[in-house]
Design a protein around this motif. Structure first.
Motif, PDB file in Angstrom:
ATOM      1  N   VAL A   6      41.738  34.935  54.317  1.00 33.99           N
ATOM      2  CA  VAL A   6      41.070  34.540  55.504  1.00 33.99           C
ATOM      3  C   VAL A   6      42.491  34.308  56.640  1.00 33.99           C
ATOM      4  O   VAL A   6      42.358  34.494  57.561  1.00 33.99           O
ATOM      5  N   LEU A   7      43.331  33.442  56.044  1.00 31.31           N
ATOM      6  CA  LEU A   7      44.361  32.965  56.857  1.00 31.31           C
ATOM      7  C   LEU A   7      45.069  34.012  57.642  1.00 31.31           C
ATOM      8  O   LEU A   7      45.751  33.807  58.704  1.00 31.31           O
ATOM      9  N   LYS A   8      45.317  34.964  56.699  1.00 29.71           N
ATOM     10  CA  LYS A   8      46.091  36.261  57.418  1.00 29.71           C
ATOM     11  C   LYS A   8      45.458  36.788  58.667  1.00 29.71           C
ATOM     12  O   LYS A   8      46.109  37.224  59.698  1.00 29.71           O
ATOM     13  N   TYR A   9      43.970  36.444  58.802  1.00 24.76           N
ATOM     14  CA  TYR A   9      43.209  36.870  60.168  1.00 24.76           C
ATOM     15  C   TYR A   9      43.230  35.771  60.923  1.00 24.76           C
ATOM     16  O   TYR A   9      43.017  36.001  62.101  1.00 24.76           O
ATOM     17  N   THR A  10      42.993  34.609  60.696  1.00 26.83           N
ATOM     18  CA  THR A  10      42.650  33.305  61.339  1.00 26.83           C
ATOM     19  C   THR A  10      44.054  32.842  61.999  1.00 26.83           C
ATOM     20  O   THR A  10      44.042  32.265  62.940  1.00 26.83           O
ATOM     21  N   MET A  11      45.091  32.668  61.129  1.00 29.53           N
ATOM     22  CA  MET A  11      46.298  32.486  61.369  1.00 29.53           C
ATOM     23  C   MET A  11      47.333  33.404  61.292  1.00 29.53           C
ATOM     24  O   MET A  11      48.377  33.091  60.449  1.00 29.53           O
ATOM     25  N   PRO A  12      47.504  34.489  61.890  1.00 30.80           N
ATOM     26  CA  PRO A  12      48.446  35.444  61.663  1.00 30.80           C
ATOM     27  C   PRO A  12      49.710  35.255  62.086  1.00 30.80           C
ATOM     28  O   PRO A  12      50.765  35.748  61.579  1.00 30.80           O
ATOM     29  N   GLU A  13      49.985  34.008  62.836  1.00 31.27           N
ATOM     30  CA  GLU A  13      51.389  33.561  63.235  1.00 31.27           C
ATOM     31  C   GLU A  13      52.013  32.843  62.121  1.00 31.27           C
ATOM     32  O   GLU A  13      53.293  32.673  62.231  1.00 31.27           O
ATOM     33  N   ASP A  22      59.499  26.197  71.099  1.00 33.71           N
ATOM     34  CA  ASP A  22      58.992  27.046  72.100  1.00 33.71           C
ATOM     35  C   ASP A  22      57.410  27.001  72.054  1.00 33.71           C
ATOM     36  O   ASP A  22      56.887  26.910  71.093  1.00 33.71           O
ATOM     37  N   PRO A  23      56.770  26.568  73.222  1.00 32.16           N
ATOM     38  CA  PRO A  23      55.400  26.368  73.253  1.00 32.16           C
ATOM     39  C   PRO A  23      54.576  27.695  72.962  1.00 32.16           C
ATOM     40  O   PRO A  23      53.115  27.848  72.614  1.00 32.16           O
ATOM     41  N   GLU A  24      55.191  28.841  73.204  1.00 29.41           N
ATOM     42  CA  GLU A  24      54.541  30.168  72.896  1.00 29.41           C
ATOM     43  C   GLU A  24      54.650  30.476  71.320  1.00 29.41           C
ATOM     44  O   GLU A  24      53.813  31.285  71.069  1.00 29.41           O
ATOM     45  N   GLU A  25      55.612  29.753  70.620  1.00 29.69           N
ATOM     46  CA  GLU A  25      55.532  30.098  69.117  1.00 29.69           C
ATOM     47  C   GLU A  25      55.146  28.662  68.442  1.00 29.69           C
ATOM     48  O   GLU A  25      55.893  27.920  68.104  1.00 29.69           O
ATOM     49  N   PRO A  26      53.937  28.796  67.923  1.00 29.67           N
ATOM     50  CA  PRO A  26      53.692  27.479  67.221  1.00 29.67           C
ATOM     51  C   PRO A  26      54.164  27.531  65.800  1.00 29.67           C
ATOM     52  O   PRO A  26      54.879  28.645  65.301  1.00 29.67           O
ATOM     53  N   PRO A  27      54.698  26.359  65.499  1.00 29.09           N
ATOM     54  CA  PRO A  27      55.515  26.132  64.150  1.00 29.09           C
ATOM     55  C   PRO A  27      54.775  26.454  63.031  1.00 29.09           C
ATOM     56  O   PRO A  27      53.477  26.393  62.957  1.00 29.09           O
ATOM     57  N   ALA A  28      55.524  27.145  61.958  1.00 24.94           N
ATOM     58  CA  ALA A  28      55.144  27.187  60.707  1.00 24.94           C
ATOM     59  C   ALA A  28      54.489  25.889  60.078  1.00 24.94           C
ATOM     60  O   ALA A  28      55.076  24.785  60.540  1.00 24.94           O
ATOM     61  N   LEU A  29      53.689  25.856  58.974  1.00 27.93           N
ATOM     62  CA  LEU A  29      53.120  24.620  58.295  1.00 27.93           C
ATOM     63  C   LEU A  29      53.275  24.669  57.064  1.00 27.93           C
ATOM     64  O   LEU A  29      53.270  25.603  56.507  1.00 27.93           O
ATOM     65  N   TRP A  30      53.181  23.481  56.561  1.00 27.91           N
ATOM     66  CA  TRP A  30      53.015  23.142  54.951  1.00 27.91           C
ATOM     67  C   TRP A  30      51.742  22.600  54.920  1.00 27.91           C
ATOM     68  O   TRP A  30      51.348  21.543  55.682  1.00 27.91           O
ATOM     69  N   GLY A  31      51.160  22.669  53.680  1.00 27.49           N
ATOM     70  CA  GLY A  31      50.020  21.760  53.313  1.00 27.49           C
ATOM     71  C   GLY A  31      50.522  20.712  52.543  1.00 27.49           C
ATOM     72  O   GLY A  31      51.191  20.587  51.636  1.00 27.49           O
ATOM     73  N   LEU A  32      50.148  19.312  53.226  1.00 18.47           N
ATOM     74  CA  LEU A  32      50.455  18.215  52.487  1.00 18.47           C
ATOM     75  C   LEU A  32      49.669  17.640  51.387  1.00 18.47           C
ATOM     76  O   LEU A  32      48.639  17.828  51.064  1.00 18.47           O
ATOM     77  N   ASP A  33      50.405  17.603  50.256  1.00 20.92           N
ATOM     78  CA  ASP A  33      49.863  17.130  48.893  1.00 20.92           C
ATOM     79  C   ASP A  33      49.456  15.635  48.929  1.00 20.92           C
ATOM     80  O   ASP A  33      50.054  14.684  48.611  1.00 20.92           O
TER      81      ASP A  33
END
Length: 373
Positions: A137-144, A233-244
């Motif tokens: 689902v994340l591939k479609y909701t957060m493709p960036e 860059d405000p046009e390119e949101p940063p990649a994320l990690w899930g915090l454990d």
């Protein structure tokens, strides 16, 4: 002690001993460095006015001073700080890969064979199926987001759901979700569930290799100083990690010196671990045959790694086809919310209560296809 180790130790002290929220503590480290207050012993020698000037608040200054007194009484010979030994710091071979190479190493098998998908029944428990739904689902909701982030975020929501379920069943006590040190950390929703994340500023996964520093707005870097990484860059949101959060809770605060390769010393859900879990979690269902002897039954019940990878490709293919059918008509938020209901519709049937914890059951992939638009 090196400057980097001093900074990390000070951050641990502020969060786990002084109980200052992580985001706030990271902003105070630099000011304490300037005032040469880098450990509890230094803080005890300072007067309240000096502390207040460095920390910007009399309340926070008293909180830190009291924590330094408590720590010094408990561990007078250690300066209040215990650092992990060098022997425990194992090298991470994945750090030798470029971001692009790392992402390529995580590619998951996805089948497009509708005919085979529609006739397949698998055996698994609920957690890996939820993980498969979340990462697709994340591939479609957060493709960036790169695949490493999607795997990490997906594992974060599965773990959060498992903790909540374990608490409701009395298997575990309340986890780290409500602890002070995570206040101020950014959050997002996956499958309708809020999770805490780290921002991976400067992660050039689409092309050239760059250094990655996690969390916002500051991160501990190799020099031992606190570097401002908020410019992006405000046009390119940063990649994320899930915090454990579970690891945070078990360590009573940030895991300084952890082998996460994220530049912040904070425990994250590793993408490669989530991928390996998916590759092991699904097996093909075999109808019981009264005519087979025990050896044949045992052989049929055990799928090798190739068969498990094939099983994973089919379940990911089914979920992907489902998401494809709705992606053009639903907003990202709507698709995320709808995906949770889809998962609930097709997840394995298990016994109620503790008896059903971790129990496996059948999943008919045709049921997933039937939910298509």
């Amino acid at each position: 002690m090196s400057i980097a180790a001093q900074v990390q130790a000070l951050l641990r002290f502020l969060t786990s001993d002084a109980r200052i929220p992580l985001a706030q503590a990271m902003g105070k480290v630099k000011e304490l460095q300037k005032a040469n207050l880098i450990n509890p012993e230094d803080i005890l020698k300072a007067d309240l006015t000096t502390l207040q000037s460095a920390l910007g608040s009399e309340k926070v200054a008293k909180q830190v001073l009291n924590a330094a007194k408590r720590v010094s009484k408990k561990r007078p010979n250690e300066g209040g700080i215990t650092l992990p030994s060098k022997k425990s710091r194992k090298a991470d071979p994945l750090l030798e890969l470029s971001p692009y190479e790392f992402e390529q190493s995580l590619v998951l098998p996805v089948s497009e064979d509708v005919g085979e998908i529609s006739t397949t029944r698998l055996v698994t428990n609920r957690a890996p199926l939820m993980l498969a739904f979340a990462v697709t689902v994340l591939k479609y909701t957060m493709p960036e987001q790169p695949l490493s982030s999607r795997l990490s975020l997906a594992q974060a929501v599965v773990s959060a759901n498992s903790r909540t379920k374990a608490v409701s069943l009395g298997i575990e006590s309340q986890g780290a979700d409500d602890e002070d040190w995570i206040q101020g950390q950014p959050t997002m929703k996956v499958l309708g569930r809020e999770i805490t994340v780290l921002k991976r500023w400067g992660y050039g996964w689409r092309g050239e290799r760059v250094n990655e520093s996690s969390d916002s707005p500051v991160a501990v870097v190799n020099s031992g100083t606190v570097a401002d990484t908020s410019t992006t860059d405000p046009e390119e949101p940063p990649a994320l990690w899930g915090l454990d959060l579970g690891a945070l809770g078990r360590s009573n605060g940030p895991v300084i010196g952890s082998q996460q390769g994220n530049g912040s010393g904070l425990p994250i859900y590793r993408a490669e671990s989530a991928r390996d879990y998916l590759l092991r979690a699904f097996t093909f269902y075999h109808e019981p045959d009264a005519g087979n002897d025990k050896k044949t039954k045992k052989k049929n019940a055990i799928d090798d790694s190739s068969a498990k990878a094939n099983a994973l490709s089919l379940v990911l293919g089914a979920i992907d086809l489902l998401c494809q059918s709705w992606a053009c008509t639903l907003t990202r938020d709507e698709l995320d919310r709808r995906a949770w209901a889809w998962y609930v519709r097709v997840r394995p049937e298990v016994q109620d209560g503790v008896r059903g914890w971790g129990q496996k059951g059948k999943v008919n992939l045709s049921d997933i296809l039937d939910l298509r638009r």
